[in-house]
Design an enzyme around this catalytic site. Structure first.
Site, PDB file in Angstrom:
ATOM      1  CD  GLU A  90     -46.851 -29.369 -51.211  1.00 56.97           C
ATOM      2  OE1 GLU A  90     -47.654 -29.849 -52.037  1.00 56.97           O
ATOM      3  OE2 GLU A  90     -45.754 -28.899 -51.522  1.00 56.97           O
ATOM      4  CB  CYS A 103     -55.856 -33.437 -51.745  1.00 56.60           C
ATOM      5  SG  CYS A 103     -54.459 -34.430 -52.293  1.00 56.60           S
ATOM      6  CB  CYS A 110     -43.026 -40.120 -51.673  1.00 58.97           C
ATOM      7  SG  CYS A 110     -43.734 -41.680 -52.256  1.00 58.97           S
ATOM      8  CB  CYS A 114     -43.118 -41.342 -59.480  1.00 56.92           C
ATOM      9  SG  CYS A 114     -43.986 -42.699 -58.677  1.00 56.92           S
ATOM     10  CB  CYS A 117     -43.979 -37.442 -58.271  1.00 56.52           C
ATOM     11  SG  CYS A 117     -44.754 -36.994 -56.707  1.00 56.52           S
ATOM     12  CB  CYS A 331     -48.626 -34.437 -54.335  1.00 56.04           C
ATOM     13  SG  CYS A 331     -47.876 -35.761 -55.277  1.00 56.04           S
TER      14      CYS A 331
HETATM   15  N1  SAH Z   1     -48.472 -41.825 -53.801  1.00 57.97           N
HETATM   16  C1  SAH Z   1     -49.794 -42.021 -54.226  1.00 57.97           C
HETATM   17  C2  SAH Z   1     -50.723 -40.875 -53.898  1.00 57.97           C
HETATM   18  C3  SAH Z   1     -50.236 -39.460 -54.090  1.00 57.97           C
HETATM   19  S1  SAH Z   1     -49.958 -38.863 -55.716  1.00 57.97           S
HETATM   20  C4  SAH Z   1     -49.850 -42.336 -55.714  1.00 57.97           C
HETATM   21  O1  SAH Z   1     -48.838 -42.185 -56.380  1.00 57.97           O
HETATM   22  O2  SAH Z   1     -50.906 -42.763 -56.157  1.00 57.97           O
HETATM   23  C5  SAH Z   1     -51.559 -38.535 -56.408  1.00 57.97           C
HETATM   24  C6  SAH Z   1     -51.581 -38.620 -57.927  1.00 57.97           C
HETATM   25  O3  SAH Z   1     -50.924 -37.492 -58.543  1.00 57.97           O
HETATM   26  C7  SAH Z   1     -50.862 -39.861 -58.448  1.00 57.97           C
HETATM   27  O4  SAH Z   1     -51.627 -40.496 -59.436  1.00 57.97           O
HETATM   28  C8  SAH Z   1     -49.603 -39.270 -59.025  1.00 57.97           C
HETATM   29  O5  SAH Z   1     -49.034 -40.102 -59.950  1.00 57.97           O
HETATM   30  C9  SAH Z   1     -50.067 -37.949 -59.570  1.00 57.97           C
HETATM   31  N2  SAH Z   1     -48.994 -36.973 -59.805  1.00 57.97           N
HETATM   32  C10 SAH Z   1     -47.905 -36.693 -59.048  1.00 57.97           C
HETATM   33  N3  SAH Z   1     -47.170 -35.715 -59.606  1.00 57.97           N
HETATM   34  C11 SAH Z   1     -47.786 -35.352 -60.755  1.00 57.97           C
HETATM   35  C12 SAH Z   1     -47.541 -34.396 -61.788  1.00 57.97           C
HETATM   36  N4  SAH Z   1     -46.481 -33.599 -61.730  1.00 57.97           N
HETATM   37  N5  SAH Z   1     -48.417 -34.325 -62.812  1.00 57.97           N
HETATM   38  C13 SAH Z   1     -49.513 -35.137 -62.865  1.00 57.97           C
HETATM   39  N6  SAH Z   1     -49.812 -36.041 -61.929  1.00 57.97           N
HETATM   40  C14 SAH Z   1     -48.970 -36.168 -60.885  1.00 57.97           C
HETATM   41 FE1  SF4 Z   2     -44.761 -41.087 -54.228  1.00 53.67          FE
HETATM   42 FE2  SF4 Z   2     -45.276 -39.124 -55.943  1.00 53.67          FE
HETATM   43 FE3  SF4 Z   2     -44.903 -41.613 -56.831  1.00 53.67          FE
HETATM   44 FE4  SF4 Z   2     -47.134 -41.015 -55.463  1.00 53.67          FE
HETATM   45  S1  SF4 Z   2     -46.533 -40.187 -57.454  1.00 53.67           S
HETATM   46  S2  SF4 Z   2     -45.804 -42.804 -55.188  1.00 53.67           S
HETATM   47  S3  SF4 Z   2     -46.306 -39.488 -54.019  1.00 53.67           S
HETATM   48  S4  SF4 Z   2     -43.351 -40.345 -55.799  1.00 53.67           S
END
Ligand code: SAH
Ligand code: SF4
Length: 350
Positions: A90, A103, A110, A114, A117, A331
């Protein structure tokens, strides 16, 4: 088929020699690829037809095939791209009167996984190559018919776990003979991969660093980030300080705000303390849900209370608008939905 932009300089030179082509052809091709943003060799009209055909037989000029787009009510556009092996990633284009931001993703899936996510829900499929990263920027320039102003590496994947390809891509993006972006217009976001932050500092570039902090204690972070790729906060913050000193750039903390998890008075007081220690700005991202996940965001008044509390403590804070919430813009959400999968992993690992 091989991606032309991923060839080493030696491999390119060898190909041109083998095809009896003068070296200046490479410069002409770079001009088309990086300054005029073409997607095929056929468009390179100042090259002999035979050369265009030979290139087309051996290489791809562009890594991405657009496979879907959704536009949100706020103008945010989310693109789904298909790669050569049919995997999908994406990219998000966020236009604004002041500056356009793209972005970009660095991995398919990944490995960090997390709990909140969508990108991490299925784990890592594979790293993107440097040209698959660069072409996301080129695609957005084509879409806008002008250069985007701002690049955030905040799409799918953990950029610092694909560091070599990320560095190659960013150097191409910043090379004045290629895309020519200023380093200060690029922000790399990490979940806190300590060796990666240190290597990024050693590269002596001036990219902005965003740390996805999400909690001010290791205990709460452990509920959100599985242990395999989670580092102790004290080491992460140390590496961020080193980055700030080496790169001379302020670090931003990102904080995905989740009701009942990291929005308590104690967590926010801890966040203020860490931000002060690190001289970091704070970006609050109210948790973006597709309605099927196990988390929720605090309501508007709850978010405002937290912002007020941080401001009172002297912290520079911004709330990242829930841009494109109606198009699965967090994301990885669109990709998961297209694949018929739920937006988040079902299990919380710790
Ligand atoms: N992997 C990297 C960069 C991509 S995610 C990282 O984790 O920093 C970009 C941002 O979006 C990160 O701060 C992540 O924690 C946040 N993010 C991902 N999924 C989300 C969600 N469902 N709601 C709010 N923030 C989210
Ligand atoms: Fe990976 Fe999503 Fe965690 Fe960023 S927020 S490190 S993309 S799992």
């Amino acid at each position: 088929m091989k991606l032309f932009k991923d060839l080493t300089a030696e491999a390119k030179a060898a190909w041109f020699t083998a095809h009896n082509e003068p070296a200046f052809r490479q410069k002409q091709i770079d001009e088309w690829l990086y300054k005029r943003w073409v997607m095929s060799f056929a468009e390179m009209t100042n090259l002999p037809k035979g050369l265009r055909e030979a290139l087309e037989a051996d290489f791809l000029a562009f890594a991405l095939v657009p496979a879907g787009m959704r536009q949100a009510s706020d103008g945010t556009k989310k693109y789904l791209f298909q790669l050569g092996d049919c995997e999908t990633i994406e990219g998000v284009l966020i236009p604004s009167p002041r500056r356009d931001t793209v972005c970009i993703s660095t991995q398919v899936g990944c490995p960090v996984r997390c709990a909140f996510c969508a990108s991490g829900a299925g784990g890592l499929v594979r790293n993107l190559t440097a040209s698959e990263i660069v072409d996301q920027v080129i695609f957005s320039c084509r879409e806008l018919k002008e250069r985007v102003n701002n690049i955030v590496v905040m799409g799918m994947g953990e950029p610092l776990l694909n560091l070599d390809n990320l560095l190659t891509a960013l150097d191409t993006i910043c090379d004045p003979d290629k895309l020519g972006f200023g380093q200060r217009h690029i922000t790399v976001s990490t979940s806190g991969i300590v060796p990666g932050i240190r290597k990024l500092a050693e590269s002596e570039r001036q990219w902005n660093l965003a740390l996805s902090l999400h909690a001010s204690t290791d205990e709460t972070r452990a509920k959100l980030i599985p242990k395999e790729n989670r580092y102790p906060l004290v080491d992460i913050l140390d590496a961020c300080r080193e980055y700030r000193e080496m790169a001379g750039r302020m670090v931003t903390f990102e904080y995905a705000l989740i009701r009942g998890m990291n929005d308590t008075h104690a967590e926010i007081a801890g966040l203020a303390r860490l931000a002060r220690d690190c001289r970091a700005k704070v970006n609050i991202i109210p948790y973006n849900s597709t309605g099927r996940g196990k988390f929720s965001a605090p309501d508007r008044a709850g978010v405002q209370r937290i912002v007020d509390e941080l401001v009172k403590q002297g912290i520079q804070v911004a709330v990242r608008k829930e841009m494109g919430a109606d198009i699965q813009a967090a994301c990885g959400q669109l990709r998961r939905q297209t694949m018929g999968l739920p937006p988040e992993s079902v299990e919380n690992e710790e």
